[in-house]
Design an enzyme around this catalytic site. Structure first.
Site, PDB file in Angstrom:
ATOM      1  N   CYS A  93      72.579  42.568  57.267  1.00  0.00           N
ATOM      2  CA  CYS A  93      71.542  43.554  57.586  1.00  0.00           C
ATOM      3  C   CYS A  93      72.077  44.930  57.967  1.00  0.00           C
ATOM      4  O   CYS A  93      71.842  45.919  57.275  1.00  0.00           O
ATOM      5  CB  CYS A  93      70.674  43.035  58.734  1.00  0.00           C
ATOM      6  SG  CYS A  93      69.973  41.400  58.464  1.00  0.00           S
ATOM      7  N   HIS A 149      67.640  48.020  63.323  1.00  0.00           N
ATOM      8  CA  HIS A 149      68.884  47.244  63.351  1.00  0.00           C
ATOM      9  C   HIS A 149      70.133  48.095  63.136  1.00  0.00           C
ATOM     10  O   HIS A 149      71.086  47.675  62.470  1.00  0.00           O
ATOM     11  CB  HIS A 149      68.834  46.099  62.321  1.00  0.00           C
ATOM     12  CG  HIS A 149      69.755  44.965  62.692  1.00  0.00           C
ATOM     13  ND1 HIS A 149      69.998  43.894  61.851  1.00  0.00           N
ATOM     14  CD2 HIS A 149      70.489  44.739  63.821  1.00  0.00           C
ATOM     15  CE1 HIS A 149      70.839  43.068  62.444  1.00  0.00           C
ATOM     16  NE2 HIS A 149      71.149  43.558  63.635  1.00  0.00           N
ATOM     17  N   HIS A 241      63.021  37.517  56.482  1.00  0.00           N
ATOM     18  CA  HIS A 241      64.046  36.999  57.395  1.00  0.00           C
ATOM     19  C   HIS A 241      63.451  35.870  58.246  1.00  0.00           C
ATOM     20  O   HIS A 241      62.259  35.865  58.531  1.00  0.00           O
ATOM     21  CB  HIS A 241      64.508  38.145  58.296  1.00  0.00           C
ATOM     22  CG  HIS A 241      65.789  37.905  59.019  1.00  0.00           C
ATOM     23  ND1 HIS A 241      65.916  36.961  60.013  1.00  0.00           N
ATOM     24  CD2 HIS A 241      67.006  38.505  58.912  1.00  0.00           C
ATOM     25  CE1 HIS A 241      67.159  36.990  60.485  1.00  0.00           C
ATOM     26  NE2 HIS A 241      67.840  37.922  59.832  1.00  0.00           N
ATOM     27  N   ASP A 299      67.967  43.830  51.310  1.00  0.00           N
ATOM     28  CA  ASP A 299      69.137  44.310  52.060  1.00  0.00           C
ATOM     29  C   ASP A 299      70.368  43.449  51.849  1.00  0.00           C
ATOM     30  O   ASP A 299      71.491  43.882  52.091  1.00  0.00           O
ATOM     31  CB  ASP A 299      68.819  44.425  53.554  1.00  0.00           C
ATOM     32  CG  ASP A 299      68.579  43.072  54.225  1.00  0.00           C
ATOM     33  OD1 ASP A 299      68.269  42.091  53.521  1.00  0.00           O
ATOM     34  OD2 ASP A 299      68.677  42.993  55.466  1.00  0.00           O
TER      35      ASP A 299
END
Length: 569
Positions: A93, A149, A241, A299
């Site tokens: 990520c 993130h 996710h 991603d």
């Protein structure tokens, strides 16, 4: 009365000249009109940019790659745009997001190891100029919705300090889709939903995050005037996710999938697809669509243990095999020259920075030291890509290969170090690339995974520390050619060494106990101060340290927790 006699030839020449003059004037007027029409048809401002980044979507997990998951919106947008079929991201990520935001490889930002964890005093280095900052300089209104993130230990790291006018979303890497809470260990739990730089308690209605983020994005479109100012919207979904959570109505579509992880995952992808359908309708409703570029990207690769599929590619998320880094991606826009095509040129996530800044009529200064290339002509018009190689990464901290050595690397490179490099058709891997099996679709049944894919398990990789593949001829990485072409191996090892000489030190600080949300009103958020100003703060820190040292059970279970965290990330 006098009659003036004019020679016939002179009279005719006068008529012809006048006719020619009128014709020329008419032609000039028509040409001018056509030019004005072209100018009218041309967008009067730089295009609106919608960048959709989804989380952990596997290479196979889209309809047009043969999946059983229904994605009619993604299939249509990709079919009417340009499918990126030689497109690469990073295996995790934070690395992918950092390279999107800076256009620079991990080795040049210090983020070459793992991810940015919630408890670390770490973030995307502040000296790096970001994509939204450059677009903002070019006159864009910049907005982010979804998963950040990229660190938050101090206020300067937050999205609104890194170029975004507004931010609504989460700061961490994962969390509950409904409650927006996340635990990083016993006694380390907190709330993670933000509006700007404050916890979004008042905005929280317990909505499923995919739906909530889409509604927020549509609200931004509704409030902005597309004719007055170009808009950059970075929509970074939490989906798909883990944890595997989804509204029940989407599960009904996949009753035929026996494996519950795969069924929930498929339902999450369908919810995502429906949300993007609603977003595209809003782009048309509010007058953006005709002058908009939509980029869609995952991603990293999918995680089979959490329902994802990268078949027929090898490996999974968190690995340097193709299944970890080759991504679903496409561009959809009325501004594309060659619509309905596939781009097989090499494209990497770092390329979006220069591509989108140039498209937005921004400036690219030399001191940015970009690793990305402007690939718009390769995508839109089918021109050759300016990119010929990709440094997938060099991670000097990751577990070393037991049989790796300088000798195995011909004295050019220590093959114990985890690294991967693509040059043209060729891909080189060293060290421990990560979980290396192929996981076929039939794996997703009620039977235990180990009973379903034993025939695909790799036995001959034990003891190896170097691999070479021709990815164009062998995209599934089944035939290692490192022994057959040692001269190519040496050339690529030399290239790795050259890249490594440009690397900056790794930024991967130890856990900071001050990050605990219980000392921040129960919210994950900035905690770091250069100097602690009050004795009370010292006392709280010392008490927390004492409590931490007493948690023997937490220590004894740390290995299991790390394994679980790797699966979830």
């Amino acid at each position: 009365m006098f009659l003036l006699w004019v020679p016939v030839t002179l009279f005719l020449s006068f008529i012809v000249s006048q006719t020619w003059s009128v014709q020329m004037s008419w032609d000039n007027w028509n040409a001018d009109l056509r030019n004005r029409e072209k100018e009218f048809e041309k967008p009067s401002s730089p295009p609106h940019i919608i960048f959709i980044l989804v989380d952990d979507q596997g290479f196979r997990d889209v309809g047009y790659h043969g999946s059983e998951i229904k994605t009619p919106t993604l299939d249509r947008l990709a079919a009417q745009g340009v499918k990126l079929e030689n497109y690469y991201v990073q295996p995790l990520c934070s690395p992918s997001r950092s390279q999107l935001m800076t256009g620079r490889y991990q080795i040049h930002t210090g983020l070459q190891h793992s991810i940015i964890r919630a408890t670390q005093p770490n973030c995307l280095p502040l000296e790096n100029v970001t994509l939204p900052q450059k677009l903002k300089q070019a006159g864009y209104s910049t907005h982010m919705v979804g998963k950040w993130h990229l660190g938050f230990y101090k206020r300067d790291c937050l999205p609104t300090q890194r170029g975004f006018d507004t931010f609504f979303g989460s700061l961490l890497g994962s969390g509950d889709y409904y409650s927006h809470y996340k635990c990083e260990g016993p006694g380390m739990c907190g709330y993670d939903l933000y509006e700007g730089e404050e916890a979004a308690w008042e905005q929280d209605r317990g909505l499923y995050s995919t739906v909530m983020f889409t509604r927020k994005a549509i609200n931004i479109l509704a409030k902005h005037d597309p004719r007055r100012q170009p808009l950059f919207l970075y929509l970074a979904y939490q989906a798909v996710h883990s944890p595997l959570q989804v509204p029940a109505r989407y599960l009904e579509r996949y009753k035929g999938i026996p494996n519950m992880h795969r069924r929930k995952y498929a339902a999450m992808v369908s919810c995502l697809d429906e949300s993007i359908h609603n977003l595209t309708l809003a782009l048309k409703r509010y007058g953006y669509y005709d002058n908009t570029v939509i980029v869609y990207s995952s991603d990293n690769g999918g995680q089979p243990l959490a329902g994802g599929s990268n078949w027929p590619l090898r490996g999974s998320k968190a690995t340097y095999w193709e299944g970890g880094i080759r991504a679903v991606g496409f561009v959809h826009s009325p501004l594309l020259v060659n619509k309905g095509t596939k781009c097989r040129s090499l494209v990497h996530i770092t390329d979006w920075f220069p591509t989108l800044v140039t498209l937005g009529e921004g400036t690219l200064d030399e001191d940015l030291n970009l690793d990305g290339y402007d690939v718009w002509e390769a995508i839109s018009e089918g021109h050759p890509s300016p990119r010929h190689d990709i440094l997938h990464n060099i991670d000097p901290i990751y577990t070393k290969a037991k049989n790796g050595s300088w000798k195995a690397g011909y004295g050019l490179w220590n093959t114990a170090i985890r690294a991967a490099l693509r040059v043209g058709h060729w891909k080189l891997l060293t060290g421990v690339p990560g979980y290396s099996d192929w996981v076929p679709p039939q794996t997703f049944s009620n039977q235990r995974l180990t009973n379903r894919w034993h025939n695909e398990r790799v036995r001959w990789d034990r003891g190896k520390s170097i691999w070479l593949f021709n990815i164009t001829a062998d995209p599934y990485e089944r035939v290692d050619l490192s022994q057959r072409y040692p001269h190519l191996v040496k050339k690529m090892l030399l290239r790795l060494a050259q890249y490594n000489r440009t690397a900056v030190p790794v930024r991967y600080p130890a856990k900071d106990l001050r990050s605990n949300p219980q000392y921040n009103g129960g919210v994950w958020g900035p905690w770091y101060k250069e100097e602690r100003e009050e004795p009370e703060e010292d006392e709280r820190y010392n008490n927390l340290l004492t409590n931490h040292l007493g948690k023997r059970r937490w220590k004894n279970q740390s290995n299991n927790r790390k394994l679980k965290r790797k699966v979830e990330e």
